[in-house]
Each structure stands twice: as structure tokens, then as C-alpha cells.
Design a protein around this motif. Structure first.
Motif, short mmCIF file in Angstrom:
data_model
loop_
_atom_site.label_atom_id
_atom_site.label_comp_id
_atom_site.label_asym_id
_atom_site.label_seq_id
_atom_site.Cartn_x
_atom_site.Cartn_y
_atom_site.Cartn_z
N ALA A 250 0.78 -0.95 0.14
CA ALA A 250 0.10 0.01 0.01
C ALA A 250 0.81 1.42 0.08
O ALA A 250 0.62 2.23 -0.75
N ASN A 253 2.38 1.61 -3.60
CA ASN A 253 1.29 2.16 -4.68
C ASN A 253 0.90 3.50 -4.19
O ASN A 253 0.65 4.20 -5.33
N ARG A 254 0.64 3.85 -3.11
CA ARG A 254 0.41 5.58 -3.05
C ARG A 254 1.77 6.31 -3.12
O ARG A 254 1.40 7.30 -3.85
N MET A 258 1.17 9.14 -6.01
CA MET A 258 1.38 10.59 -5.76
C MET A 258 2.53 11.04 -6.77
O MET A 258 2.38 12.24 -7.38
#
Length: 482
Positions: A250, A253-254, A258
Motif C-alpha cells: 500500500a 502504491n500510494r 502521488m
């Protein structure tokens, strides 16, 4: 009880066998090289003789034998490590307490680390691997000794069987190394797989056949989550996170999402650079920042900057305590943005060495502690890289035994090696004004101190050392007034 009585008979037979295997492989390599030379000498007048092809084939044959020699050498090292550990235990006798047992283990690891010139963490791991191979993984040690698997393959088997009971470890080992085992591994043999692929196969089989469920193992490992920091060159470093796989995925992926959101025709940074900048920005308070626009850094470390670099007339590297050389621009930014523990130190202009500070009381003033951190840079024990901020200032000759509180009787020790000094036969040697102490092990072996590689400061063009100048006078006045 005699020492030989407590050393396992199989272990005593293992070392000669390892040496014999190693000697045989060396002879095999000599034979390969000799055959190549003979063929070249005989084939000068033969039709169809191709000396270059024969040379290339003999080189490949030689490389294959050398790989097996490296494996056999590793097996001999394993036998020597295990034998030394057993002999040391036998010589010391049973420990009277957990405290004494811990001290002995620290001393054992330190001796191996110094003999092999490796870090103590690596030495401890090597002793653990030797213990596992000689006691729990006999087939792996045999395969290593005859050169059919490499040291990397052996370490993978040690690593992947750790935490397994004896039956499960034996089953895993047999699956990959015993072709007669039920449902043995098919396809390429273990030693024919590159280590990364071999680890993937071993781990997959381990997960499927582990006697404990993956859920329960994951719950235990989640308690080991942590952040780690490691140094790199050119003023760079790594920060890594060990965390549950779903959280890590996670986070990745973030960061990627961004970073992609910041891409555009006017954005010169690559996706990889954007990920790093976004992560640093989130941790420091501004996710859209660029590398050079970080919030003001309050460095609680020593930053030693050559005076001309500080004034911007030269770009000589500075020194960041706990890291090493950093760019002059980075050091200037730390100073101008208020690094709280930046200390300017006058140094000998001939060689760059700071001046000595001494004191006759037991307690060290802050100025002496700072100088000690600058002189040693880390824990003085051989191979230890523990940074200055975590270390303790120690009298080499104890105060109660007449030792003074001067720089020549002081050394930095991390808490671990401070305990080692007081709990075992390890002792530091003498120090000097600009040189940290060496060490002497319980066996009498001497290990020299790691000396700082100081060099005379760089002078800007047009200035010669040894000649007075207006700029030099201004620099001295500036340092004295700071």
C-alpha cells in the motif's frame, strides 16, 4: 575432563575430509591448466588445431573447478569455526550464570570477527551458520564440501530451515539434495540454479510444508517491524522499512500514485526520483517538495567543515558524524539552517588534525566529548561501526588506577563493547592525541586501530600554506569569535 573428550568424533573427522576435498580440487585445477598447456604445445603443427578455442574451453573448465574450490574452502571454514567454538567451550568449562555465558559468547564472536576482518554481526551469523551446518544439515555440508553447491546455496538452506524442527529441516534438505527422497525436487539440481532462483524454490516449498500456519508465523514476525538506515557513497544513504507485505504494498502504491500525479511536461524529475521526494516530503512535512526544498534540518550531530568550504571559496567535502563525507553545499545548508550541534574546530594547518584538549577531573566537559567524537568517529572496537551519538566515553586506564581524563586516555565504546571490556579479557591498547586505541584479545592477538585518513586542507587558487594572508586572518578571527 580432556578437551578431546567433549569434541564430537564426527566433527573431528570432518575437517581432515574438508581439507582432503580441497586439496583434490586444487590438483584437479592444476591438471586442467596443464592439459591446456600440453595441447597447445602439441598442436602447433596439427591441421585443424584451434588454440584459442582450446584456451577458452580450458578457462571455462578452470572456472568450474574454481567454483568448487570456493565451496570446499567454505566447508573447511565452517568446520574450523565449529571446532573453535567447541574447543573454546571446553576450555572455559560450564558457565556459572547467564551473565557469564553471554560474556563468553560476546568474546567468542569478537575474536572470530577480528581474525576474519569482518563485522561482529557477520561473525555471529557465520558462527550460527557453522553450527547449523555441522549439527543439523549434514547433507548440505557434504554437498558444499564436494563442491556440488556453493556457499550461497548452503546459506539459503540454513536460512530457510531456521525456525523449523529437526524433522521439518531434514525433510526440506532431503527434498532438494537427495534424489532418492520421496517426491524429490525435479529439474535442475540445487547447485545448477542461481541462488536467487534456488531461494524462491526453497521458500515456496517451505511455506507449503511448514508445520506452523502462515497466519501464526506472520503474527509473530509483524512484531519485528522496523525502520533501518544504512550509509552509501557520494553523500547518499538508504532508509528502508520492514513491515507486513500488505502495508508495504500500500505504501509503494500510494507513493507511485502521488509521484505520477506530479508528472507533467514541466516536471524534470523521473518517476523514481519523484517517489523518493514524495516519501521524504511526507515524513518531513511537505509531500510536493523538491530535494533541495526540505524543511529546515536540525542536525543533532557534529558537522566538521573546512573553513574555505564554509566560506564558499572551495568545495572540499565536510564530515557528518555518523555518516562520513558530505558535499560542502549540504554542510553549509546544515549550518545556515541552524544545526544545533555544529561545532567549529581549529585544526593543525599542516595535516588537518585537531588540537588536543585535556582535563584533570574525572568528568568530561562537553568540548572534550565533542573532540573525542571527532577523533574516533565511531566505536573504537575493531570492525564496529556504531555511530558516535550512541557511544560512551571510556577511560582506557581506569580513573581509580591512575588514569587521567585527557584525550590520550579516552576512547569511544558502544554499550556492547563497553560491556565486553569489563566482562571479558578484551582490553584496549594505548591511544594518542590523534589516534584511537587498538585492542588486545583474550588470546593475546593484537588488532590495530582504524586510523583516520586526514589530509591537509585544500587551499583556494592563489593561496599558499605557510604564508600569511588577509583571508587567513579573517578566517581565524571568525572562528575565534564563533
Amino acid at each position: 575432563m580432556e578437551t578431546g573428550a567433549v569434541v564430537d568424533a564426527g566433527r573431528r573427522a570432518g575437517l581432515p575430509a574438508a581439507v582432503t576435498s580441497l586439496a583434490g580440487l586444487v590438483n584437479e585445477l592444476a591438471g586442467v591448466l596443464a592439459r591446456s598447456s600440453e595441447a597447445s604445445a602439441r598442436g602447433d603443427g596439427l591441421v585443424g588445431h584451434d588454440p584459442l578455442r582450446e584456451l577458452s574451453e580450458s578457462c571455462l573448465d578452470g572456472l568450474a573447478v574454481v567454483a568448487r574450490i570456493e565451496a570446499a574452502t567454505a566447508a573447511a571454514k565452517v568446520q574450523l569455526l565449529a571446532g573453535y567454538a567447541e574447543a573454546s567451550d571446553a576450555l572455559e568449562g560450564p558457565a556459572q550464570s547467564a551473565y557469564e555465558s553471554s560474556a563468553r559468547e560476546m568474546s567468542l564472536v569478537a575474536e572470530v570477527a577480528c581474525v576474519l576482518t569482518i563485522g561482529e554481526r557477520a561473525a555471529s551469523a557465520l558462527l550460527g551458520e557453522a553450527q547449523a551446518l555441522t549439527s543439523s544439515l549434514p547433507s548440505t555440508l557434504d554437498a558444499l564440501q564436494d563442491g556440488s553447491i556453493s556457499w550461497q546455496h548452503a546459506r539459503i538452506l540454513v536460512d530457510e530451515t531456521s525456525g523449523l524442527n529437526h524433522a521439518a529441516a531434514a525433510s526440506l534438505e532431503a527434498h532438494f539434495l537427495d534424489p532418492e527422497a520421496p517426491n524429490a525436487a525435479r529439474g535442475a539440481a540445487a547447485g545448477e540454479l542461481v541462488p536467487a532462483r534456488f531461494r524462491r524454490k526453497v521458500r515456496s516449498w517451505r511455506e507449503r510444508h511448514h508445520p506452523e500456519s502462515l497466519d501464526s508465523r506472520h503474527a509473530k514476525c509483524a512484531g519485528d517491524r522496523r525502520m533501518e538506515y544504512s550509509l552509501d557513497r557520494d553523500g547518499m544513504a538508504w532508509v528502508s522499512l520492514y513491515m507486513p507485505a500488505d502495508t508495504a504494498c500500500a505504501v509503494w502504491n500510494r507513493m507511485s500514485a502521488m509521484a505520477r500525479g506530479l508528472q507533467g511536461p514541466d516536471e524534470p524529475r523521473t518517476l523514481a526520483q519523484l517517489r523518493a521526494d514524495v516519501a521524504a516530503g511526507l515524513l518531513l512535512g511537505n509531500p510536493a517538495q523538491e530535494v533541495g526544498a526540505a524543511p529546515s534540518l536540525k542536525a543533532d550531530v557534529l558537522v566538521t567543515v573546512p573553513v574555505f568550504s564554509l566560506l564558499g571559496t572551495a568545495d572540499e567535502a565536510a564530515e557528518l558524524d555518523g555518516y562520513g563525507p558530505i558535499p560542502a553545499s549540504m554542510a553549509r545548508r546544515l549550518v545556515t539552517e541552524g544545526a544545533g550541534s555544529f561545532y567549529r574546530v581549529l585544526v593543525d594547518p599542516r595535516d588537518g588534525a585537531p588540537l588536543e584538549i585535556s582535563r584533570t577531573s574525572y568528568r568530561l566537559p562537553e568540548s572534550l566529548k565533542r573532540w573525542l567524537r571527532m577523533r574516533d568517529g565511531k566505536c573504537t572496537f575493531p570492525g564496529c561501526s556504531n555511530a558516535s551519538l550512541d557511544n560512551e566515553s571510556d577511560h582506557l586506564t581506569a580513573w581509580e588506577h591512575g588514569g587521567t581524563t585527557g584525550i590520550s586516555n579516552l576512547g569511544q565504546l558502544c554499550p556492547k563493547h563497553h560491556r565486553l571490556k569489563h566482562r571479558t579479557g578484551w582490553s584496549p591498547g594505548p591511544a594518542a592525541r590523534n589516534e584511537p586505541p587498538g585492542w588486545i584479545s583474550p588470546t593475546g592477538r593484537q588488532y590495530n586501530a582504524e586510523q583516520p585518513d586526514r589530509e591537509p586542507p585544500l587551499w583556494p587558487p592563489g593561496f599558499l600554506p605557510g604564508e600569511g594572508s588577509l583571508l587567513e586572518a579573517v578566517c581565524v578571527d571568525y572562528l575565534a569569535a564563533s
